[in-house]
Every structure is written in C-alpha cells, then in structure tokens.
Design a protein around this motif. Sequence first.
Motif, PDB file in Angstrom:
ATOM      1  N   THR A   1      -2.711  -2.516  -0.382  1.00  0.00           N
ATOM      2  CA  THR A   1      -2.941  -1.110  -0.710  1.00  0.00           C
ATOM      3  C   THR A   1      -2.537  -0.300   0.510  1.00  0.00           C
ATOM      4  O   THR A   1      -2.718  -0.753   1.645  1.00  0.00           O
ATOM      5  CB  THR A   1      -4.413  -0.828  -1.077  1.00  0.00           C
ATOM      6  N   VAL A   2      -1.997   0.871   0.254  1.00  0.00           N
ATOM      7  CA  VAL A   2      -1.438   1.674   1.339  1.00  0.00           C
ATOM      8  C   VAL A   2      -1.842   3.121   1.158  1.00  0.00           C
ATOM      9  O   VAL A   2      -1.876   3.633   0.035  1.00  0.00           O
ATOM     10  CB  VAL A   2       0.104   1.567   1.347  1.00  0.00           C
ATOM     11  N   THR A   3      -2.133   3.768   2.274  1.00  0.00           N
ATOM     12  CA  THR A   3      -2.340   5.206   2.305  1.00  0.00           C
ATOM     13  C   THR A   3      -1.308   5.778   3.271  1.00  0.00           C
ATOM     14  O   THR A   3      -1.246   5.363   4.431  1.00  0.00           O
ATOM     15  CB  THR A   3      -3.757   5.559   2.789  1.00  0.00           C
ATOM     16  N   VAL A   4      -0.502   6.703   2.777  1.00  0.00           N
ATOM     17  CA  VAL A   4       0.543   7.302   3.600  1.00  0.00           C
ATOM     18  C   VAL A   4       0.200   8.759   3.868  1.00  0.00           C
ATOM     19  O   VAL A   4      -0.136   9.506   2.947  1.00  0.00           O
ATOM     20  CB  VAL A   4       1.921   7.198   2.914  1.00  0.00           C
ATOM     21  N   HIS A   5       0.277   9.140   5.123  1.00  0.00           N
ATOM     22  CA  HIS A   5       0.095  10.533   5.521  1.00  0.00           C
ATOM     23  C   HIS A   5       1.254  10.874   6.434  1.00  0.00           C
ATOM     24  O   HIS A   5       1.375  10.302   7.525  1.00  0.00           O
ATOM     25  CB  HIS A   5      -1.250  10.719   6.220  1.00  0.00           C
ATOM     26  N   HIS A   6       2.105  11.784   5.987  1.00  0.00           N
ATOM     27  CA  HIS A   6       3.365  12.110   6.668  1.00  0.00           C
ATOM     28  C   HIS A   6       4.184  10.825   6.770  1.00  0.00           C
ATOM     29  O   HIS A   6       4.505  10.240   5.756  1.00  0.00           O
ATOM     30  CB  HIS A   6       3.122  12.771   8.017  1.00  0.00           C
TER      31      HIS A   6
ATOM     32  N   VAL B   1       5.181   1.954  -3.655  1.00  0.00           N
ATOM     33  CA  VAL B   1       6.405   1.288  -3.202  1.00  0.00           C
ATOM     34  C   VAL B   1       6.173   0.674  -1.824  1.00  0.00           C
ATOM     35  O   VAL B   1       6.558  -0.471  -1.571  1.00  0.00           O
ATOM     36  CB  VAL B   1       7.597   2.270  -3.177  1.00  0.00           C
ATOM     37  N   VAL B   2       5.519   1.405  -0.954  1.00  0.00           N
ATOM     38  CA  VAL B   2       5.201   0.886   0.376  1.00  0.00           C
ATOM     39  C   VAL B   2       4.251  -0.307   0.251  1.00  0.00           C
ATOM     40  O   VAL B   2       4.380  -1.300   0.970  1.00  0.00           O
ATOM     41  CB  VAL B   2       4.607   1.990   1.277  1.00  0.00           C
ATOM     42  N   ALA B   3       3.325  -0.245  -0.709  1.00  0.00           N
ATOM     43  CA  ALA B   3       2.406  -1.366  -0.937  1.00  0.00           C
ATOM     44  C   ALA B   3       3.167  -2.608  -1.393  1.00  0.00           C
ATOM     45  O   ALA B   3       2.848  -3.726  -0.975  1.00  0.00           O
ATOM     46  CB  ALA B   3       1.347  -0.982  -1.965  1.00  0.00           C
ATOM     47  N   LYS B   4       4.173  -2.451  -2.215  1.00  0.00           N
ATOM     48  CA  LYS B   4       4.981  -3.592  -2.655  1.00  0.00           C
ATOM     49  C   LYS B   4       5.760  -4.188  -1.489  1.00  0.00           C
ATOM     50  O   LYS B   4       5.891  -5.406  -1.368  1.00  0.00           O
ATOM     51  CB  LYS B   4       5.930  -3.178  -3.777  1.00  0.00           C
ATOM     52  N   ILE B   5       6.271  -3.334  -0.616  1.00  0.00           N
ATOM     53  CA  ILE B   5       6.969  -3.818   0.582  1.00  0.00           C
ATOM     54  C   ILE B   5       6.000  -4.631   1.434  1.00  0.00           C
ATOM     55  O   ILE B   5       6.328  -5.718   1.912  1.00  0.00           O
ATOM     56  CB  ILE B   5       7.562  -2.637   1.388  1.00  0.00           C
ATOM     57  N   ALA B   6       4.788  -4.109   1.623  1.00  0.00           N
ATOM     58  CA  ALA B   6       3.779  -4.792   2.444  1.00  0.00           C
ATOM     59  C   ALA B   6       3.369  -6.128   1.842  1.00  0.00           C
ATOM     60  O   ALA B   6       3.231  -7.126   2.552  1.00  0.00           O
ATOM     61  CB  ALA B   6       2.564  -3.889   2.639  1.00  0.00           C
ATOM     62  N   ALA B   7       3.180  -6.180   0.523  1.00  0.00           N
ATOM     63  CA  ALA B   7       2.780  -7.434  -0.129  1.00  0.00           C
ATOM     64  C   ALA B   7       3.883  -8.478  -0.004  1.00  0.00           C
ATOM     65  O   ALA B   7       3.612  -9.652   0.273  1.00  0.00           O
ATOM     66  CB  ALA B   7       2.440  -7.180  -1.593  1.00  0.00           C
ATOM     67  N   GLN B   8       5.125  -8.069  -0.181  1.00  0.00           N
ATOM     68  CA  GLN B   8       6.241  -9.001  -0.040  1.00  0.00           C
ATOM     69  C   GLN B   8       6.340  -9.505   1.402  1.00  0.00           C
ATOM     70  O   GLN B   8       6.575 -10.684   1.647  1.00  0.00           O
ATOM     71  CB  GLN B   8       7.559  -8.339  -0.461  1.00  0.00           C
ATOM     72  N   ALA B   9       6.135  -8.626   2.359  1.00  0.00           N
ATOM     73  CA  ALA B   9       6.174  -9.026   3.771  1.00  0.00           C
ATOM     74  C   ALA B   9       5.061 -10.022   4.081  1.00  0.00           C
ATOM     75  O   ALA B   9       5.265 -10.980   4.832  1.00  0.00           O
ATOM     76  CB  ALA B   9       6.054  -7.798   4.664  1.00  0.00           C
ATOM     77  N   ALA B  10       3.888  -9.835   3.488  1.00  0.00           N
ATOM     78  CA  ALA B  10       2.783 -10.777   3.695  1.00  0.00           C
ATOM     79  C   ALA B  10       3.144 -12.146   3.119  1.00  0.00           C
ATOM     80  O   ALA B  10       2.856 -13.177   3.729  1.00  0.00           O
ATOM     81  CB  ALA B  10       1.503 -10.244   3.049  1.00  0.00           C
ATOM     82  N   ARG B  11       3.794 -12.169   1.955  1.00  0.00           N
ATOM     83  CA  ARG B  11       4.236 -13.447   1.371  1.00  0.00           C
ATOM     84  C   ARG B  11       5.229 -14.140   2.304  1.00  0.00           C
ATOM     85  O   ARG B  11       5.183 -15.357   2.479  1.00  0.00           O
ATOM     86  CB  ARG B  11       4.883 -13.227   0.005  1.00  0.00           C
ATOM     87  N   GLU B  12       6.134 -13.359   2.896  1.00  0.00           N
ATOM     88  CA  GLU B  12       7.115 -13.927   3.831  1.00  0.00           C
ATOM     89  C   GLU B  12       6.425 -14.545   5.043  1.00  0.00           C
ATOM     90  O   GLU B  12       6.867 -15.568   5.565  1.00  0.00           O
ATOM     91  CB  GLU B  12       8.073 -12.841   4.325  1.00  0.00           C
ATOM     92  N   ALA B  13       5.361 -13.916   5.498  1.00  0.00           N
ATOM     93  CA  ALA B  13       4.683 -14.374   6.722  1.00  0.00           C
ATOM     94  C   ALA B  13       3.890 -15.653   6.501  1.00  0.00           C
ATOM     95  O   ALA B  13       3.677 -16.419   7.438  1.00  0.00           O
ATOM     96  CB  ALA B  13       3.763 -13.277   7.247  1.00  0.00           C
ATOM     97  N   LEU B  14       3.433 -15.886   5.277  1.00  0.00           N
ATOM     98  CA  LEU B  14       2.648 -17.087   4.988  1.00  0.00           C
ATOM     99  C   LEU B  14       3.609 -18.234   4.714  1.00  0.00           C
ATOM    100  O   LEU B  14       4.084 -18.415   3.595  1.00  0.00           O
ATOM    101  CB  LEU B  14       1.724 -16.845   3.795  1.00  0.00           C
ATOM    102  N   VAL B  15       3.880 -19.006   5.752  1.00  0.00           N
ATOM    103  CA  VAL B  15       4.874 -20.076   5.661  1.00  0.00           C
ATOM    104  C   VAL B  15       4.473 -21.110   4.621  1.00  0.00           C
ATOM    105  O   VAL B  15       5.252 -21.494   3.766  1.00  0.00           O
ATOM    106  CB  VAL B  15       5.075 -20.738   7.039  1.00  0.00           C
ATOM    107  N   ARG B  16       3.242 -21.568   4.690  1.00  0.00           N
ATOM    108  CA  ARG B  16       2.743 -22.545   3.720  1.00  0.00           C
ATOM    109  C   ARG B  16       1.499 -21.976   3.054  1.00  0.00           C
ATOM    110  O   ARG B  16       0.385 -22.196   3.522  1.00  0.00           O
ATOM    111  CB  ARG B  16       2.416 -23.864   4.407  1.00  0.00           C
ATOM    112  N   PRO B  17       1.659 -21.251   1.962  1.00  0.00           N
ATOM    113  CA  PRO B  17       0.470 -20.701   1.301  1.00  0.00           C
ATOM    114  C   PRO B  17      -0.394 -21.821   0.735  1.00  0.00           C
ATOM    115  O   PRO B  17       0.085 -22.913   0.445  1.00  0.00           O
ATOM    116  CB  PRO B  17       1.044 -19.822   0.194  1.00  0.00           C
ATOM    117  N   ALA B  18      -1.663 -21.543   0.602  1.00  0.00           N
ATOM    118  CA  ALA B  18      -2.600 -22.523   0.050  1.00  0.00           C
ATOM    119  C   ALA B  18      -2.223 -22.827  -1.397  1.00  0.00           C
ATOM    120  O   ALA B  18      -1.752 -21.949  -2.115  1.00  0.00           O
ATOM    121  CB  ALA B  18      -4.021 -21.974   0.119  1.00  0.00           C
ATOM    122  N   PRO B  19      -2.439 -24.082  -1.810  1.00  0.00           N
ATOM    123  CA  PRO B  19      -2.139 -24.412  -3.208  1.00  0.00           C
ATOM    124  C   PRO B  19      -2.992 -23.552  -4.158  1.00  0.00           C
ATOM    125  O   PRO B  19      -4.159 -23.311  -3.900  1.00  0.00           O
ATOM    126  CB  PRO B  19      -2.523 -25.888  -3.324  1.00  0.00           C
ATOM    127  N   ASP B  20      -2.405 -23.106  -5.215  1.00  0.00           N
ATOM    128  CA  ASP B  20      -3.075 -22.292  -6.241  1.00  0.00           C
ATOM    129  C   ASP B  20      -3.607 -20.961  -5.715  1.00  0.00           C
ATOM    130  O   ASP B  20      -4.470 -20.345  -6.349  1.00  0.00           O
ATOM    131  CB  ASP B  20      -4.230 -23.066  -6.892  1.00  0.00           C
TER     132      ASP B  20
END
Length: 126
Positions: A54-59, A28-47
């Motif tokens: 991937t996420v590792t959570v400890h505490h 779930v944290v990995a999905k949050i991170a991937a979505q946040a990365a998509r938000e940060a890429l204002v103009r993603p490369a075509p195709d």
Amino acid sequence: MSTPPRSVSVPPRVDAAERGATRIADRVVAKIAAQAAREALVRPAPDAAPPHATVTVHHDIARVRVSLELGYPSDLAAQCAAVRRQVALRVEEYADMSVPEVDIDIERLRPTQARPAAGRRDRRLR
C-alpha cells in the motif's frame, strides 16, 4: 492548376515545466512496490502469498508499506532489508519518486523445512 503552398504555423516552444505534470496513481506505485518485493525475495516460502503493498503519495514522496509472508527459520532482518532496498530503488527508478521509508509487515512465518512425521520425535529436540 496547382495550389500555392500553405504556410505552416509552428507554435512557440514551451518549456517542459510549463506544459503540465504527469501524475502516477497510488495503486500503480503500489504495484511497482509489490513487484519489487517479489524480486527481492530470492527464495519465497513454499505456499506463501505474494507480497502486497500500500502506498501514500504526497507530491513526489511515496510512503510504502509492504506485507509479506516469510520462510522460517531464516534471517528475517536480512530479507526485510533486501525488500526495503529493492522497493525504494524500483519506485525511485520507475515512478521518479523519493521513498524515505518502507515499512514491512510480516503477516505470517512459513516453515521452510519439513516437519517430523506425527508420532515421531526428533532426537535433537530432547
């Protein structure tokens, strides 16, 4: 005939810390991170493939690794910095986890400008 009112027993109040804990799965944290990365890429490369995390959570500490395809030529360092900021911000906001580092793997660079047609040379290249 009326029945007498029943007394309602109220359980004693228990502090939040003593009630238990909520655990958010790594995926779930990995999905949050991937979505946040998509938000940060204002103009993603075509195709370009969407970012993958991937996420590792400890505490309450999340270590995040994001794989990206970026457009080139562009300011790669600025794009990576924007992704790091956005991922850390969103994971802290949505999952209430500390994110001390976000590693970025650039999997592929995608051309953002059209290439000259085959057989034609661009005069600027000489």
